[in-house]
Design a protein around this motif. Sequence first.
Motif, PDB file in Angstrom:
ATOM      1  N   ILE A 115       0.881  -1.248   0.237  1.00 19.18           N
ATOM      2  CA  ILE A 115       0.111  -0.099  -0.338  1.00 19.18           C
ATOM      3  C   ILE A 115       0.652   1.328  -0.069  1.00 19.18           C
ATOM      4  O   ILE A 115       0.147   2.442  -0.335  1.00 19.18           O
ATOM      5  CB  ILE A 115      -0.849  -0.072   0.764  1.00 19.18           C
ATOM      6  N   MET A 116       1.991   1.292   0.392  1.00 18.83           N
ATOM      7  CA  MET A 116       3.061   2.389   0.388  1.00 18.83           C
ATOM      8  C   MET A 116       4.403   1.919   0.407  1.00 18.83           C
ATOM      9  O   MET A 116       4.351   0.971   0.935  1.00 18.83           O
ATOM     10  CB  MET A 116       2.313   3.372   1.402  1.00 18.83           C
ATOM     11  N   ARG A 117       5.136   2.632  -0.353  1.00 17.75           N
ATOM     12  CA  ARG A 117       6.807   2.316  -0.651  1.00 17.75           C
ATOM     13  C   ARG A 117       7.763   4.127  -0.488  1.00 17.75           C
ATOM     14  O   ARG A 117       6.961   4.721  -0.635  1.00 17.75           O
ATOM     15  CB  ARG A 117       7.306   1.761  -1.842  1.00 17.75           C
ATOM     16  N   PHE A 118       8.329   3.999   0.877  1.00 17.42           N
ATOM     17  CA  PHE A 118       9.112   5.413   0.829  1.00 17.42           C
ATOM     18  C   PHE A 118      10.510   4.546   1.631  1.00 17.42           C
ATOM     19  O   PHE A 118      11.154   3.377   1.564  1.00 17.42           O
ATOM     20  CB  PHE A 118       8.370   5.770   2.047  1.00 17.42           C
ATOM     21  N   ARG A 119      11.812   5.989   1.216  1.00 22.37           N
ATOM     22  CA  ARG A 119      13.015   5.307   0.949  1.00 22.37           C
ATOM     23  C   ARG A 119      13.126   6.480   2.166  1.00 22.37           C
ATOM     24  O   ARG A 119      12.972   7.239   2.166  1.00 22.37           O
ATOM     25  CB  ARG A 119      13.464   5.139  -0.669  1.00 22.37           C
ATOM     26  N   VAL A 120      14.653   6.609   2.824  1.00 25.53           N
ATOM     27  CA  VAL A 120      15.734   7.097   3.444  1.00 25.53           C
ATOM     28  C   VAL A 120      16.602   7.200   2.838  1.00 25.53           C
ATOM     29  O   VAL A 120      17.128   6.283   2.128  1.00 25.53           O
ATOM     30  CB  VAL A 120      15.676   6.716   4.867  1.00 25.53           C
ATOM     31  N   GLU A 121      17.429   7.777   2.038  1.00 22.28           N
ATOM     32  CA  GLU A 121      18.771   8.318   1.843  1.00 22.28           C
ATOM     33  C   GLU A 121      19.283   9.397   2.793  1.00 22.28           C
ATOM     34  O   GLU A 121      19.363  10.054   3.371  1.00 22.28           O
ATOM     35  CB  GLU A 121      18.570   8.752   0.228  1.00 22.28           C
ATOM     36  N   ALA A 122      20.965   8.900   3.052  1.00 27.29           N
ATOM     37  CA  ALA A 122      21.867   9.432   3.152  1.00 27.29           C
ATOM     38  C   ALA A 122      23.249   9.952   2.561  1.00 27.29           C
ATOM     39  O   ALA A 122      23.491   9.043   1.635  1.00 27.29           O
ATOM     40  CB  ALA A 122      22.101   8.387   4.145  1.00 27.29           C
ATOM     41  N   GLU A 123      23.546  11.354   2.690  1.00 30.57           N
ATOM     42  CA  GLU A 123      24.476  11.455   1.838  1.00 30.57           C
ATOM     43  C   GLU A 123      25.707  12.142   2.928  1.00 30.57           C
ATOM     44  O   GLU A 123      24.686  12.976   3.173  1.00 30.57           O
ATOM     45  CB  GLU A 123      23.636  12.933   0.682  1.00 30.57           C
TER      46      GLU A 123
END
Length: 117
Positions: free
Chosen positions: A44-52
């Motif tokens: 029902i949902m997909r999200f991401r966390v990105e680190a830089e």
Amino acid sequence: MLELATAGARGIEDDRGWVTVGPRTPVRVDFLMRDLARPEAGEIMRFRVEAERAAGRVTARSAIESFTVKDSGVGGLVPVANRRLIGFSAYQAFMERFAAMVQADDIYSVVSFTSGR
């Protein structure tokens, strides 16, 4: 940062689903939710966390990549009227916990939220 995000996902749920950890790379971790009320509906949902990392600081960003709306429109198109994202309350709970964990880990961190609402 990604370790905090992964730890922050544990136990986060709402009335429709819970957050689970998906694929991970050295700079990104994906999270997804499946529909508990209708398992055949799938994700029902997909999200991401990105680190830089740059200039001695780490920046993390989160973005919802796919979602399902309550009472969606014809053919999956979202009508102009405001619609509620299924699982959004779990996403918000995740973000609040993640922010609290980041601030607990580094009292000098700056956490901000930007929403399209």
